[in-house]
Design a protein around this motif. Structure first.
Motif, PDB file in Angstrom:
ATOM      1  N   LEU A 197      31.538 -12.364  30.149  1.00 21.39           N
ATOM      2  CA  LEU A 197      32.260 -11.187  29.668  1.00 21.39           C
ATOM      3  C   LEU A 197      31.451  -9.915  29.878  1.00 21.39           C
ATOM      4  CD1 LEU A 197      33.678 -12.466  26.254  1.00 21.39           C
ATOM      5  CD2 LEU A 197      35.029 -11.764  28.236  1.00 21.39           C
ATOM      6  N   ALA A 198      30.160  -9.996  29.585  1.00 22.20           N
ATOM      7  CA  ALA A 198      29.299  -8.822  29.660  1.00 22.20           C
ATOM      8  C   ALA A 198      29.159  -8.311  31.088  1.00 22.20           C
ATOM      9  CB  ALA A 198      27.935  -9.154  29.073  1.00 22.20           C
ATOM     10  N   ILE A 199      28.920  -9.216  32.028  1.00 24.68           N
ATOM     11  CA  ILE A 199      28.703  -8.802  33.420  1.00 24.68           C
ATOM     12  C   ILE A 199      29.960  -8.181  34.004  1.00 24.68           C
ATOM     13  CG2 ILE A 199      28.230  -9.620  35.760  1.00 24.68           C
ATOM     14  CD1 ILE A 199      26.441 -11.783  34.533  1.00 24.68           C
ATOM     15  N   ILE A 200      31.096  -8.793  33.765  1.00 27.69           N
ATOM     16  CA  ILE A 200      32.303  -8.402  34.495  1.00 27.69           C
ATOM     17  C   ILE A 200      33.090  -7.294  33.815  1.00 27.69           C
ATOM     18  CG2 ILE A 200      34.041  -9.955  33.486  1.00 27.69           C
ATOM     19  CD1 ILE A 200      33.357  -9.330  37.264  1.00 27.69           C
ATOM     20  N   GLY A 201      32.818  -7.040  32.511  1.00 28.88           N
ATOM     21  CA  GLY A 201      33.678  -6.060  31.869  1.00 28.88           C
ATOM     22  C   GLY A 201      33.115  -5.303  30.690  1.00 28.88           C
ATOM     23  N   ASP A 202      31.831  -5.512  30.332  1.00 34.56           N
ATOM     24  CA  ASP A 202      31.355  -4.881  29.099  1.00 34.56           C
ATOM     25  C   ASP A 202      29.841  -4.662  29.161  1.00 34.56           C
ATOM     26  OD1 ASP A 202      30.810  -4.137  26.442  1.00 34.56           O
ATOM     27  OD2 ASP A 202      32.489  -5.328  25.690  1.00 34.56           O
ATOM     28  N   ARG A 252      42.590 -11.575  37.231  1.00 26.34           N
ATOM     29  CA  ARG A 252      42.123 -11.506  35.842  1.00 26.34           C
ATOM     30  C   ARG A 252      40.602 -11.443  35.804  1.00 26.34           C
ATOM     31  NH1 ARG A 252      43.751 -15.252  31.763  1.00 26.34           N
ATOM     32  NH2 ARG A 252      42.354 -16.698  32.827  1.00 26.34           N
ATOM     33  N   LYS A 253      40.079 -10.465  35.094  1.00 30.02           N
ATOM     34  CA  LYS A 253      38.630 -10.368  34.942  1.00 30.02           C
ATOM     35  C   LYS A 253      38.032 -11.638  34.348  1.00 30.02           C
ATOM     36  CE  LYS A 253      38.163  -5.362  34.162  1.00 30.02           C
ATOM     37  NZ  LYS A 253      37.684  -4.363  33.175  1.00 30.02           N
ATOM     38  N   VAL A 254      38.736 -12.227  33.381  1.00 22.77           N
ATOM     39  CA  VAL A 254      38.184 -13.382  32.678  1.00 22.77           C
ATOM     40  C   VAL A 254      38.115 -14.625  33.559  1.00 22.77           C
ATOM     41  CG1 VAL A 254      38.761 -12.621  30.363  1.00 22.77           C
ATOM     42  CG2 VAL A 254      40.467 -13.880  31.685  1.00 22.77           C
ATOM     43  N   ASP A 255      38.625 -14.552  34.782  1.00 29.07           N
ATOM     44  CA  ASP A 255      38.446 -15.649  35.738  1.00 29.07           C
ATOM     45  C   ASP A 255      37.113 -15.551  36.473  1.00 29.07           C
ATOM     46  OD1 ASP A 255      40.732 -17.073  35.220  1.00 29.07           O
ATOM     47  OD2 ASP A 255      41.947 -16.038  36.728  1.00 29.07           O
ATOM     48  N   PHE A 256      36.312 -14.544  36.147  1.00 27.55           N
ATOM     49  CA  PHE A 256      34.963 -14.478  36.701  1.00 27.55           C
ATOM     50  C   PHE A 256      34.211 -15.763  36.323  1.00 27.55           C
ATOM     51  CE2 PHE A 256      30.501 -12.583  36.234  1.00 27.55           C
ATOM     52  CZ  PHE A 256      30.241 -12.633  37.601  1.00 27.55           C
ATOM     53  N   GLY A 257      33.610 -16.398  37.329  1.00 25.85           N
ATOM     54  CA  GLY A 257      32.915 -17.660  37.072  1.00 25.85           C
ATOM     55  C   GLY A 257      33.815 -18.874  37.075  1.00 25.85           C
ATOM     56  N   HIS A 258      35.095 -18.684  37.397  1.00 27.20           N
ATOM     57  CA  HIS A 258      36.052 -19.795  37.338  1.00 27.20           C
ATOM     58  C   HIS A 258      36.722 -20.034  38.695  1.00 27.20           C
ATOM     59  CE1 HIS A 258      35.456 -18.902  33.121  1.00 27.20           C
ATOM     60  NE2 HIS A 258      36.071 -20.017  32.805  1.00 27.20           N
ATOM     61  N   LEU A 347      27.277  -3.412  36.608  1.00 23.88           N
ATOM     62  CA  LEU A 347      27.401  -4.128  35.341  1.00 23.88           C
ATOM     63  C   LEU A 347      28.558  -3.569  34.529  1.00 23.88           C
ATOM     64  CD1 LEU A 347      23.670  -4.604  34.294  1.00 23.88           C
ATOM     65  CD2 LEU A 347      25.325  -6.395  34.879  1.00 23.88           C
ATOM     66  N   GLY A 348      29.445  -4.465  34.102  1.00 23.45           N
ATOM     67  CA  GLY A 348      30.588  -4.071  33.297  1.00 23.45           C
ATOM     68  C   GLY A 348      31.799  -3.632  34.085  1.00 23.45           C
ATOM     69  N   GLN A 349      31.735  -3.684  35.411  1.00 26.92           N
ATOM     70  CA  GLN A 349      32.844  -3.268  36.259  1.00 26.92           C
ATOM     71  C   GLN A 349      33.299  -4.432  37.132  1.00 26.92           C
ATOM     72  OE1 GLN A 349      34.189  -0.201  35.882  1.00 26.92           O
ATOM     73  NE2 GLN A 349      32.652   0.144  34.282  1.00 26.92           N
ATOM     74  N   CYS A 350      34.560  -4.400  37.551  1.00 27.12           N
ATOM     75  CA  CYS A 350      35.127  -5.540  38.282  1.00 27.12           C
ATOM     76  C   CYS A 350      35.979  -5.076  39.454  1.00 27.12           C
ATOM     77  CB  CYS A 350      35.985  -6.375  37.324  1.00 27.12           C
ATOM     78  SG  CYS A 350      36.845  -7.778  38.089  1.00 27.12           S
ATOM     79  N   VAL A 351      35.835  -5.794  40.573  1.00 22.08           N
ATOM     80  CA  VAL A 351      36.773  -5.707  41.691  1.00 22.08           C
ATOM     81  C   VAL A 351      37.171  -7.137  42.041  1.00 22.08           C
ATOM     82  CG1 VAL A 351      35.820  -3.559  42.593  1.00 22.08           C
ATOM     83  CG2 VAL A 351      34.930  -5.752  43.413  1.00 22.08           C
ATOM     84  N   PHE A 352      38.188  -7.273  42.877  1.00 19.94           N
ATOM     85  CA  PHE A 352      38.651  -8.606  43.258  1.00 19.94           C
ATOM     86  C   PHE A 352      38.519  -8.790  44.766  1.00 19.94           C
ATOM     87  CE2 PHE A 352      40.657  -7.682  39.246  1.00 19.94           C
ATOM     88  CZ  PHE A 352      40.503  -8.874  38.547  1.00 19.94           C
ATOM     89  N   ALA A 353      37.888  -9.899  45.140  1.00 25.40           N
ATOM     90  CA  ALA A 353      37.669 -10.199  46.556  1.00 25.40           C
ATOM     91  C   ALA A 353      38.735 -11.180  47.051  1.00 25.40           C
ATOM     92  CB  ALA A 353      36.285 -10.792  46.762  1.00 25.40           C
TER      93      ALA A 353
END
Length: 382
Positions: A197-202, A252-258, A347-353
């Motif tokens: 959560l911290a890396i991808i959005g907070d 979805r950001k929360v799919d980071f790591g999934h 850190l805390g920001q997200c893009v989608f590849a």
């Protein structure tokens, strides 16, 4: 005489509203939190409890229901990914069918980790076409992640969560006192999801982990900074889940790591816990992001340093490019034809590849081994 083609449109909305409630000392005799939902006088409850939790807290749970004169059938099942299957699902359905409950005012209660709350949620969704349920997560993974949303399900045909539904609970009760008896490995398993959560959005949550994470783990999050981290993580997760509970939006950001973790976790069910697999996926994604110029070298170093500070040792021995690539291909099907891989862009920001290549994946695995070795040697020198 033909009247021509006819068409009727059915359009409705099912409101979703449930509370996530901090309820310390949930099974203390004078705690009435669970009584607020469902029939009390002459009431019955079908309760599913994790076997480890039952050994440690079973007497208190039994005593609470007896004290409040609730007729409770308590069914115990073992936790862990291996139990998330059709056999356990059917076992619970059969046990529930033998214990009569009202369809609307005697909710099922799930007390355990994320696997258990997922299974019970699926039972609730399918029994009599839907009965209410309440979730009481007892692991850190459940507390800050698995129990908070509305997804329920079981593994099937060698695939994680292949059968399931979206089933909102009546409520989720969070009692952090359960974390005091959680094995260290399972505590760190949940910490991996907070890192996600911290890396991808907070970025603020990341800074809290840097400052207070190690002490929070040492105290089982039982001191004020640790409690603040839990509250922050829960709020951050719900902020991501709530606008998209039914996953109409597949990026979805929360799919980071999934993405790559599904294949690793399925291949090594007795070696990897869910959060451990997610962390491996995170590290691979972080290095891809750095190589693409999305993360600075300094930010990448902060991530690897944090993992060391928190005492987490990723099991790099399970990394397998072919397994991870096949996992990505499966995620493309799941995400409706696109990779939609969340990547940190600072850190805390997200893009989608949508353009990760097999060559990129092949190159990043030895780079990850080297990076972990460098950080380990640097830590020894310090």
């Amino acid at each position: 005489m033909s009247t021509g083609n006819m068409r009727w449109q059915v359009c409705t909305q099912r409101p979703v509203a449930y509370d996530v409630i901090k309820a310390p000392g949930l099974f203390q005799p004078d705690n009435h939190s669970l009584l607020a939902l469902g029939r009390r006088h002459g009431g019955r409850r079908f309760v599913v409890v994790d076997a480890h939790v039952a050994r440690l807290h079973g007497d208190a749970i039994h005593a609470w229901f007896a004290h409040h004169q609730i007729d409770a059938h308590i069914e115990t099942i073992h936790g862990g990914e291996a139990q998330k299957n059709l056999e356990v699902y059917q076992h619970l359905l059969c046990a529930l069918d033998r214990f009569p409950i009202h369809r609307r005012d005697e909710p099922l209660i799930a007390i355990g980790g994320g696997v258990l709350t997922d299974i019970v949620g699926f039972v609730a969704a399918s029994y009599r076409r839907g009965v209410p349920h309440i979730k009481v997560p007892t692991t850190l993974m459940g507390y800050i992640d698995a129990a908070l949303g509305i997804k329920a399900g079981i593994n099937f045909n060698g695939n994680k969560n292949r059968l399931g539904s979206f089933e909102p609970p009546l409520a989720v009760f969070l009692d952090a006192s359960f974390l005091a008896s959680l094995p260290q490995r399972h505590l760190l398993n949940g910490v991996c999801e907070i890192i996600k959560l911290a890396i991808i959005g907070d970025a603020r949550l990341f800074e809290r982990l840097e400052t207070y994470g190690a002490a929070s783990i040492a105290t089982r999050f039982a001191h004020a900074p640790g409690e603040a981290i839990l509250d922050h993580a829960v709020g951050s997760m719900l902020a991501e889940l709530a606008p998209n509970l039914y996953e109409e939006e597949l990026a979805r950001k929360v799919d980071f790591g999934h993405t790559f973790s599904y294949g690793l976790e399925t291949r090594h069910p007795h070696r990897l816990l869910h959060g451990e697999a997610v962390l491996l996926d995170i590290l691979v994604s972080v290095l891809i992001a750095e190589h693409r110029g999305l993360l600075s070298a300094h930010e990448t170093t902060r991530i690897f340093t944090l993992i060391q500070q928190l005492g987490i040792e990723p099991d790099l021995g399970v990394l397998d490019a072919e397994v991870m690539w096949q996992s990505l291909l499966d995620r493309i099907e799941h995400r409706n034809g696109l990779q939609r891989v969340p990547m940190p862009a600072g850190l805390g920001q997200c893009v989608f590849a949508n353009d990760i290549t097999r060559q990129e994946l092949d190159a990043v695995l030895p780079a990850l081994h080297n990076r972990m070795k460098e950080h380990h040697e640097s830590a020894l020198e310090r």
